[in-house]
Motif scaffolding. Structure first.
Motif, PDB file in Angstrom:
ATOM      1  N   THR A   1       7.293   8.171  11.622  1.00 15.39           N
ATOM      2  CA  THR A   1       8.017   9.136  10.801  1.00 15.39           C
ATOM      3  C   THR A   1       9.366   8.584  10.359  1.00 15.39           C
ATOM      4  O   THR A   1       9.720   8.670   9.185  1.00 15.39           O
ATOM      5  CB  THR A   1       8.252  10.434  11.598  1.00 15.39           C
ATOM      6  OG1 THR A   1       7.005  10.889  12.086  1.00 15.39           O
ATOM      7  CG2 THR A   1       8.886  11.489  10.727  1.00 15.39           C
ATOM      8  N   PHE A   2      10.105   7.970  11.281  1.00 12.86           N
ATOM      9  CA  PHE A   2      11.451   7.543  10.908  1.00 12.86           C
ATOM     10  C   PHE A   2      11.478   6.206  10.166  1.00 12.86           C
ATOM     11  O   PHE A   2      12.492   5.846   9.584  1.00 12.86           O
ATOM     12  CB  PHE A   2      12.376   7.545  12.132  1.00 12.86           C
ATOM     13  CG  PHE A   2      12.846   8.929  12.467  1.00 12.86           C
ATOM     14  CD1 PHE A   2      13.973   9.466  11.859  1.00 12.86           C
ATOM     15  CD2 PHE A   2      12.131   9.734  13.338  1.00 12.86           C
ATOM     16  CE1 PHE A   2      14.388  10.749  12.123  1.00 12.86           C
ATOM     17  CE2 PHE A   2      12.532  11.023  13.617  1.00 12.86           C
ATOM     18  CZ  PHE A   2      13.667  11.533  13.008  1.00 12.86           C
ATOM     19  N   ASN A   3      10.353   5.466  10.175  1.00 14.93           N
ATOM     20  CA  ASN A   3      10.309   4.223   9.395  1.00 14.93           C
ATOM     21  C   ASN A   3       9.657   4.403   8.030  1.00 14.93           C
ATOM     22  O   ASN A   3       9.767   3.532   7.170  1.00 14.93           O
ATOM     23  CB  ASN A   3       9.565   3.126  10.166  1.00 14.93           C
ATOM     24  CG  ASN A   3      10.456   2.483  11.209  1.00 14.93           C
ATOM     25  OD1 ASN A   3      11.400   1.785  10.875  1.00 14.93           O
ATOM     26  ND2 ASN A   3      10.186   2.754  12.467  1.00 14.93           N
ATOM     27  N   LEU A   4       8.958   5.529   7.845  1.00 14.06           N
ATOM     28  CA  LEU A   4       8.234   5.750   6.597  1.00 14.06           C
ATOM     29  C   LEU A   4       9.106   5.780   5.342  1.00 14.06           C
ATOM     30  O   LEU A   4       8.742   5.167   4.339  1.00 14.06           O
ATOM     31  CB  LEU A   4       7.445   7.052   6.673  1.00 14.06           C
ATOM     32  CG  LEU A   4       5.930   6.958   6.776  1.00 14.06           C
ATOM     33  CD1 LEU A   4       5.361   8.368   6.732  1.00 14.06           C
ATOM     34  CD2 LEU A   4       5.337   6.138   5.655  1.00 14.06           C
ATOM     35  N   PRO A   5      10.246   6.468   5.355  1.00 11.08           N
ATOM     36  CA  PRO A   5      11.011   6.571   4.103  1.00 11.08           C
ATOM     37  C   PRO A   5      11.317   5.199   3.506  1.00 11.08           C
ATOM     38  O   PRO A   5      11.142   4.991   2.305  1.00 11.08           O
ATOM     39  CB  PRO A   5      12.286   7.291   4.527  1.00 11.08           C
ATOM     40  CG  PRO A   5      11.911   8.075   5.709  1.00 11.08           C
ATOM     41  CD  PRO A   5      10.875   7.263   6.432  1.00 11.08           C
TER      42      PRO A   5
END
Lengths: 289, 270
Positions: free
Chosen positions: B142-146
């Motif tokens: 989730t936190f690496n997706l952007p």
């Protein structure tokens, strides 16, 4: 022309679901928890209105953590950009050994900030630390580097800057390589001096690179966590905490989840505001050629 | 001209020496026996292999390596696949909805993970995700997706649309077009995403520290941290564990430097 193209929108649904579930929902939950006195594990808690917020604005430790966070953020940003740009200018010459310099400067970016913190412990430790060995050899009394909060904050800012200066360096190097040599040739014909060339050609054309580098360093420094955990855990006392380490400390050590959530929201708002100010500033400065 | 150059080389040398100090000190401490009390500036004339043996056995570095590898591989896989898919409509269908979605995703890039630590942690407790592989993988993804979506959509926006239009005319539907036309062209940006996310997940400490509390799921940063905080008397073995932990990424970096730096620059400059 092409109909039904919107159907590909289904491709981003998994991502949106992840964000809703693991970022947006927790974020809203965080706001709710910030109005409670929840301790982090118990089933029972009470809503206590604005008490956490009122407490936060009177808490000395928050003030220290805020000041430290700004030093970590702004200090790292200044050092990394000044050094990074200087290194990039050096690497942009035709000197031999450029690749070696780039490798050595960039390699620490690969290392976890936590491990870097521990490595640096060997330099700054009191007994047999590498820095104190130099002092002893020079006949100066050894210093307990991390025993003073302010000094610890400065040391950790330096460590963070040295570790990640490679990021600024490669961003600036890419930026410098994009500037056409024609500008400099024209300026040289007009008799413009080296410093003026830097001031009126290099800097304006580097604005996109400066903007990216400053934003990245600022966010990285404001979020600083790993190095602090490795070296001081926020100590002595609360003297070297950043807002990030304080959030973790209040939740897991002080079992004060409600308060921790409040500090988390505060640090989120702070980082949002600061990085927006920086981005807007640089967007205005950008020149189009 | 020649005379002016010597100080450039001197400067270069100083930079190399200063930035090499941490690794130099680490190598020295990791190689020394704990009885050796010479200065940390002096490299020993021997290697105390017991430090490494102790780090591997006592520090459980092999287990940590395995855990870190599993978590990193799965996180990188999902970040890359979900990122590539999500980016396609965002880069190609310029609708009002998609502009909103895109700025929403870029906004998430700004949120420091720790600012939602409390509620994220309590959410994970509720769904039994603490101390599980899938729990930490979901959080890291989730936190690496952007960043991944950002890189992919910039890259796709730079691919000429002519090929896709030709595919449409030949009767491909939009989904087939993505698989047949876009996907094969994504190789360079996949390399960047894999490297950036890979290093990030390999080194993650702030999430792993709280979401992986059981020792059997310990990752490299957690193993190194527990080593350093427990064995104050054997710093040399702790240094050996740190060296073992950073060696894989450092070696990869030395061989694939070009791609590492390209990935960094692409992610920073729009």
């Amino acid at each position: 022309m092409i109909r039904r193209k919107w159907i590909t929108n289904i491709f981003y649904i998994p991502a949106i679901l992840l964000f809703l579930f693991f970022v947006i929902y927790p974020f809203i939950e965080g706001i709710r928890i910030s109005f409670t006195n929840w301790n982090g594990y118990s089933q029972q808690y009470k809503y206590i209105g604005m008490a956490n917020y009122l407490k936060m604005f009177q808490d000395e430790n928050i003030l220290t953590a805020l000041k430290n966070t700004l030093i970590y953020g702004v200090g790292s940003t200044i050092i990394q950009n000044v050094l990074g740009l200087s290194y990039a200018i050096l690497l942009n010459t035709k000197m031999k050994g450029r690749t070696l310099i780039r490798t050595v400067v960039y390699a620490p970016v690969m290392i976890s900030g936590l491990v870097m913190g521990y490595i640096m412990y060997f330099l700054v430790q009191y007994d047999g630390g590498a820095l104190n060995d130099i002092l002893t050899a020079l006949g100066v009394a050894p210093i307990d580097w991390l025993s003073d909060g302010n000094r610890a904050v400065i040391i950790m800012t330096l460590i963070n800057s040295i570790q990640y200066v490679g990021i600024s360096m490669v961003i600036y190097l890419a930026g410098l390589q994009n500037i056409s040599s024609q500008y400099y040739e024209a300026a040289a014909i007009d008799g413009v001096s080296g410093w003026q060339q830097f001031r009126y050609i290099t800097v304006p054309l580097l604005i996109p690179a400066i903007s990216s580098s400053v934003t990245l360093n600022l966010i990285g420094g404001l979020k600083l966590f790993d190095v602090i955990q490795a070296l001081t855990k926020g100590g002595p006392g609360y003297a070297s905490h950043s807002l990030s380490t304080l959030v973790a400390n209040q939740y897991f050590q002080a079992t004060n989840a409600g308060y921790s959530a409040t500090i988390g929201l505060f640090s989120f708002v702070l980082i949002m505001i600061l990085s927006n100010i920086v981005t807007t500033y640089f967007n205005k400065k950008e020149v189009y050629m | 001209m020649k005379k002016k150059n010597w100080w450039l080389y001197l400067l270069g040398l100083v930079i190399i020496v200063v930035h090499f100090i941490p690794i130099y000190i680490l190598l020295g401490v990791a190689a020394k026996s704990s009885m050796d009390i010479t200065s940390k500036w002096i490299l020993p004339g021997y290697v105390e292999w017991n430090n490494f043996k102790e780090a591997l056995n006592g520090g459980n570095m092999l287990l940590a390596l395995k855990n870190t590898a599993i978590i990193t591989v799965f996180s990188v896989f999902f970040v890359t696949v979900i990122g590539a898919f999500s980016a396609y409509p965002l880069a190609r269908n310029r609708s009002r909805l998609n502009t909103v979605v895109k700025s929403f995703i870029l906004g998430i890039m700004m949120i420091p993970g720790l600012s939602v630590l409390v509620p994220l942690y309590s959410t994970m407790v509720k769904i039994h995700g603490i101390s599980t592989y899938w729990g930490i993988i979901v959080v890291l993804v989730t936190f690496n997706l952007p960043m991944s979506i950002f890189l992919f959509s910039n890259f796709i926006a730079g691919i000429p649309v002519a090929l896709e239009e030709a595919a449409f005319i030949d009767g491909c539907n939009p989904i087939q077009t993505f698989f047949k036309i876009i996907l094969p062209q994504l190789k360079p940006v996949v390399a960047s995403v894999v490297i950036l996310t890979g290093v990030g997940c390999w080194n993650d400490y702030q999430f792993s520290l709280y979401f992986l509390q059981s020792p059997q799921y310990r990752t490299i940063p957690l193993a190194v941290a527990s080593y350093f905080s427990q064995t104050a008397n054997n710093m040399n073995a702790a240094a050996a564990s740190a060296l073992l932990g950073v060696l894989p990424v450092l070696l990869l970096f030395i061989f694939l430097q070009k791609y590492f730096i390209k990935g960094m620059v692409d992610s920073a400059i729009k």
